[in-house]
Design a protein around this motif. Structure first.
Motif, PDB file in Angstrom:
ATOM      1  N   THR A   7     113.641  75.674  99.851  1.00  0.00           N
ATOM      2  CA  THR A   7     114.479  74.609 100.413  1.00  0.00           C
ATOM      3  C   THR A   7     115.435  74.135  99.323  1.00  0.00           C
ATOM      4  N   TYR A   8     116.731  74.183  99.648  1.00  0.00           N
ATOM      5  CA  TYR A   8     117.719  73.774  98.643  1.00  0.00           C
ATOM      6  C   TYR A   8     119.036  73.442  99.336  1.00  0.00           C
ATOM      7  N   PHE A   9     119.959  72.917  98.554  1.00  0.00           N
ATOM      8  CA  PHE A   9     121.284  72.570  99.061  1.00  0.00           C
ATOM      9  C   PHE A   9     122.156  73.832  99.169  1.00  0.00           C
ATOM     10  N   PRO A  10     123.254  73.744  99.942  1.00  0.00           N
ATOM     11  CA  PRO A  10     124.148  74.917 100.044  1.00  0.00           C
ATOM     12  C   PRO A  10     125.060  75.040  98.822  1.00  0.00           C
ATOM     13  N   GLY A  13     123.814  76.398  92.138  1.00  0.00           N
ATOM     14  CA  GLY A  13     123.012  75.452  91.359  1.00  0.00           C
ATOM     15  C   GLY A  13     121.745  76.038  90.765  1.00  0.00           C
ATOM     16  N   ARG A  14     120.673  75.268  90.915  1.00  0.00           N
ATOM     17  CA  ARG A  14     119.389  75.674  90.360  1.00  0.00           C
ATOM     18  C   ARG A  14     118.646  76.663  91.255  1.00  0.00           C
ATOM     19  N   GLY A  15     119.222  76.953  92.410  1.00  0.00           N
ATOM     20  CA  GLY A  15     118.541  77.874  93.336  1.00  0.00           C
ATOM     21  C   GLY A  15     118.818  79.337  93.039  1.00  0.00           C
ATOM     22  N   THR A  35     121.784  70.331 104.269  1.00  0.00           N
ATOM     23  CA  THR A  35     123.151  69.841 104.040  1.00  0.00           C
ATOM     24  C   THR A  35     123.096  68.476 103.336  1.00  0.00           C
ATOM     25  N   ILE A  36     124.199  68.119 102.714  1.00  0.00           N
ATOM     26  CA  ILE A  36     124.265  66.836 102.015  1.00  0.00           C
ATOM     27  C   ILE A  36     124.049  65.692 103.034  1.00  0.00           C
ATOM     28  N   GLU A  37     124.644  65.875 104.235  1.00  0.00           N
ATOM     29  CA  GLU A  37     124.522  64.834 105.271  1.00  0.00           C
ATOM     30  C   GLU A  37     123.050  64.622 105.630  1.00  0.00           C
ATOM     31  N   GLU A  38     122.357  65.730 105.803  1.00  0.00           N
ATOM     32  CA  GLU A  38     120.933  65.662 106.161  1.00  0.00           C
ATOM     33  C   GLU A  38     120.166  64.950 105.037  1.00  0.00           C
ATOM     34  N   TRP A  39     120.478  65.338 103.799  1.00  0.00           N
ATOM     35  CA  TRP A  39     119.783  64.769 102.634  1.00  0.00           C
ATOM     36  C   TRP A  39     120.037  63.271 102.533  1.00  0.00           C
ATOM     37  N   MET A  40     121.286  62.857 102.831  1.00  0.00           N
ATOM     38  CA  MET A  40     121.657  61.454 102.677  1.00  0.00           C
ATOM     39  C   MET A  40     120.907  60.548 103.663  1.00  0.00           C
ATOM     40  N   LEU A  44     113.972  63.439 104.096  1.00  0.00           N
ATOM     41  CA  LEU A  44     113.433  64.572 103.347  1.00  0.00           C
ATOM     42  C   LEU A  44     113.160  64.175 101.902  1.00  0.00           C
ATOM     43  N   LYS A  45     114.096  63.422 101.311  1.00  0.00           N
ATOM     44  CA  LYS A  45     113.937  62.981  99.909  1.00  0.00           C
ATOM     45  C   LYS A  45     112.592  62.278  99.723  1.00  0.00           C
ATOM     46  N   LYS A  46     112.240  61.428 100.711  1.00  0.00           N
ATOM     47  CA  LYS A  46     110.988  60.667 100.621  1.00  0.00           C
ATOM     48  C   LYS A  46     109.764  61.584 100.579  1.00  0.00           C
ATOM     49  N   GLY A  51     111.462  63.449  94.558  1.00  0.00           N
ATOM     50  CA  GLY A  51     112.697  63.013  95.229  1.00  0.00           C
ATOM     51  C   GLY A  51     113.858  63.970  95.075  1.00  0.00           C
ATOM     52  N   GLN A  52     113.550  65.243  94.716  1.00  0.00           N
ATOM     53  CA  GLN A  52     114.647  66.192  94.483  1.00  0.00           C
ATOM     54  C   GLN A  52     114.297  67.584  94.994  1.00  0.00           C
ATOM     55  N   LEU A  53     115.335  68.399  95.105  1.00  0.00           N
ATOM     56  CA  LEU A  53     115.199  69.817  95.435  1.00  0.00           C
ATOM     57  C   LEU A  53     115.686  70.606  94.222  1.00  0.00           C
ATOM     58  N   PRO A  54     115.298  71.874  94.071  1.00  0.00           N
ATOM     59  CA  PRO A  54     114.664  72.776  95.023  1.00  0.00           C
ATOM     60  C   PRO A  54     113.156  72.544  95.213  1.00  0.00           C
ATOM     61  N   TYR A  64     107.791  71.844  93.243  1.00  0.00           N
ATOM     62  CA  TYR A  64     109.096  71.305  92.879  1.00  0.00           C
ATOM     63  C   TYR A  64     109.308  71.616  91.401  1.00  0.00           C
ATOM     64  N   GLN A  65     110.506  71.362  90.917  1.00  0.00           N
ATOM     65  CA  GLN A  65     110.924  71.642  89.543  1.00  0.00           C
ATOM     66  C   GLN A  65     111.281  73.128  89.416  1.00  0.00           C
ATOM     67  N   SER A  66     112.565  73.375  89.193  1.00  0.00           N
ATOM     68  CA  SER A  66     113.060  74.756  89.234  1.00  0.00           C
ATOM     69  C   SER A  66     112.370  75.675  88.220  1.00  0.00           C
ATOM     70  N   ASN A  67     112.077  75.164  87.034  1.00  0.00           N
ATOM     71  CA  ASN A  67     111.450  76.060  86.049  1.00  0.00           C
ATOM     72  C   ASN A  67     109.990  76.353  86.383  1.00  0.00           C
ATOM     73  N   ILE A 108     129.562  68.966  84.151  1.00  0.00           N
ATOM     74  CA  ILE A 108     130.079  69.166  85.520  1.00  0.00           C
ATOM     75  C   ILE A 108     130.005  67.879  86.350  1.00  0.00           C
ATOM     76  N   TYR A 109     128.847  67.211  86.301  1.00  0.00           N
ATOM     77  CA  TYR A 109     128.651  66.079  87.215  1.00  0.00           C
ATOM     78  C   TYR A 109     129.078  64.730  86.627  1.00  0.00           C
ATOM     79  N   GLN A 110     129.124  64.634  85.282  1.00  0.00           N
ATOM     80  CA  GLN A 110     129.398  63.301  84.725  1.00  0.00           C
ATOM     81  C   GLN A 110     130.694  63.194  83.942  1.00  0.00           C
TER      82      GLN A 110
HETATM   83  N1  0HH Z   1     114.436  68.994  87.002  1.00  0.00           N
HETATM   84  C1  0HH Z   1     114.713  69.275  88.383  1.00  0.00           C
HETATM   85  C2  0HH Z   1     114.587  70.775  88.618  1.00  0.00           C
HETATM   86  O1  0HH Z   1     114.758  71.536  87.685  1.00  0.00           O
HETATM   87  C3  0HH Z   1     116.087  68.781  88.717  1.00  0.00           C
HETATM   88  C4  0HH Z   1     116.359  68.925  90.176  1.00  0.00           C
HETATM   89  C5  0HH Z   1     117.687  68.347  90.601  1.00  0.00           C
HETATM   90  O2  0HH Z   1     118.486  67.887  89.776  1.00  0.00           O
HETATM   91  O3  0HH Z   1     114.297  71.190  89.743  1.00  0.00           O
HETATM   92  N2  0HH Z   1     117.921  68.381  91.902  1.00  0.00           N
HETATM   93  C6  0HH Z   1     119.149  67.897  92.466  1.00  0.00           C
HETATM   94  C7  0HH Z   1     119.883  69.066  93.078  1.00  0.00           C
HETATM   95  S1  0HH Z   1     120.367  70.246  91.893  1.00  0.00           S
HETATM   96  C8  0HH Z   1     118.815  66.942  93.613  1.00  0.00           C
HETATM   97  O4  0HH Z   1     117.834  67.110  94.309  1.00  0.00           O
HETATM   98  C9  0HH Z   1     122.098  69.922  91.766  1.00  0.00           C
HETATM   99  C10 0HH Z   1     122.850  70.414  92.991  1.00  0.00           C
HETATM  100  C11 0HH Z   1     123.459  69.273  93.704  1.00  0.00           C
HETATM  101  C12 0HH Z   1     123.886  69.683  95.068  1.00  0.00           C
HETATM  102  C13 0HH Z   1     124.241  68.543  95.949  1.00  0.00           C
HETATM  103  C14 0HH Z   1     123.239  67.436  95.978  1.00  0.00           C
HETATM  104  C15 0HH Z   1     123.693  66.316  96.867  1.00  0.00           C
HETATM  105  C16 0HH Z   1     122.820  65.098  96.773  1.00  0.00           C
HETATM  106  C17 0HH Z   1     123.392  63.902  97.455  1.00  0.00           C
HETATM  107  N3  0HH Z   1     119.681  65.959  93.828  1.00  0.00           N
HETATM  108  C18 0HH Z   1     119.554  65.056  94.915  1.00  0.00           C
HETATM  109  C19 0HH Z   1     118.961  63.741  94.537  1.00  0.00           C
HETATM  110  O5  0HH Z   1     118.568  63.542  93.371  1.00  0.00           O
HETATM  111  O6  0HH Z   1     118.865  62.887  95.438  1.00  0.00           O
END
Ligand code: 0HH
Length: 208
Positions: A7-10, A13-15, A35-40, A44-46, A51-54, A64-67, A108-110
């Motif tokens: 399970t991951y975003f489109p 990234g880390r996928g 999708t971002i909309e679904e995630w927002m 699922l986050k809960k 609180g994160q993907l993948p 969880y945790q990509s590594n 990239i993000y900041q």
């Molecule tokens: N240490 C974790 C790992 O290695 C870090 C996971 C992470 O940063 O698995 N997950 C991010 C998505 S990876 C996450 O879940 C970056 C791709 C971003 C793609 C779009 C995300 C849109 C979110 C609105 N981020 C979501 C979050 O933290 O709520």
């Protein structure tokens, strides 16, 4: 047994490194794209442990945790060296790749607008360590004589760096050869050229 479910975003990234492993190793798996909309919406986050993907589901194991996911796939598919010593060295390599990935993602993000140029300028100072390591590896892999999960991760990272700066490997013949060698593995090549990879943006904010 049900196939593995990722399970991951489109985005790549880390996928992408885990997808590379699964395609190249012929693992049966399904892709659950959120999708971002679904995630927002937040539901699922809960349910996600941190609180994160993948997220990777393998039978009753939910990870969880990509590594941690890369390591799990590596243990299952013989991508973790031939013994404990090689496994320790592979872990060391992967930790170092993670350090670079975190630097890249921060830029990239900041601070893309203000920090991209500095990042590109400093990149050779980070890549030179991997150049030196690979220059001493007759097998062409980071550790031992077989591909490991760290190789897939480094390959994925280097391809992304080339997207950022197409000349970034020009002074690194071993890294260039490494990217060509891993990229020419038939299943890696097929995946990298497939819609599953090329149609996805590299990052979630459109920067690359
Ligand atoms: N240490 C974790 C790992 O290695 C870090 C996971 C992470 O940063 O698995 N997950 C991010 C998505 S990876 C996450 O879940 C970056 C791709 C971003 C793609 C779009 C995300 C849109 C979110 C609105 N981020 C979501 C979050 O933290 O709520």
């Amino acid at each position: 047994m049900a196939p593995i479910e990722l399970t991951y975003f489109p985005v790549r990234g880390r996928g992408n490194a885990m997808k590379l492993i699964m395609y190249d190793q012929g693992v049966e798996w399904t892709d659950k794209v959120v999708t971002i909309e679904e995630w927002m919406k937040g539901d699922l986050k809960k349910t996600c442990l941190f609180g994160q993907l993948p997220k990777l589901k393998d039978g009753d194991l939910v990870l969880y945790q990509s590594n941690a996911i890369l390591r799990h796939l590596a243990r299952k598919h013989g991508l973790y060296g031939k013994d404990g010593k090689e496994a320790a060295l592979i872990d060391m390599m992967n930790d170092s790749i993670e350090d670079l990935r975190v630097k890249y993602l921060r830029m990239i993000y900041q601070e893309y607008e203000t920090g991209k140029e500095k990042y590109i300028k400093e990149l050779p100072g980070h890549l030179c360590y991997f150049e030196a390591i690979l220059a001493k590896c007759p097998s062409g892999f980071l550790v031992g004589d077989k591909i490991s999960f760290a190789d897939y991760n480094l390959y994925d990272f280097l391809v992304v760096q080339k997207i950022l700066c197409c000349k970034c490997l020009d002074n690194f013949p071993s890294l260039k050869g490494y990217v060509d060698k891993i990229g020419s593995r038939p299943k890696v090549k097929a995946f990298m050229e497939s819609d599953s990879c090329t149609k996805l943006p590299v990052n979630g904010n459109g920067k690359q």
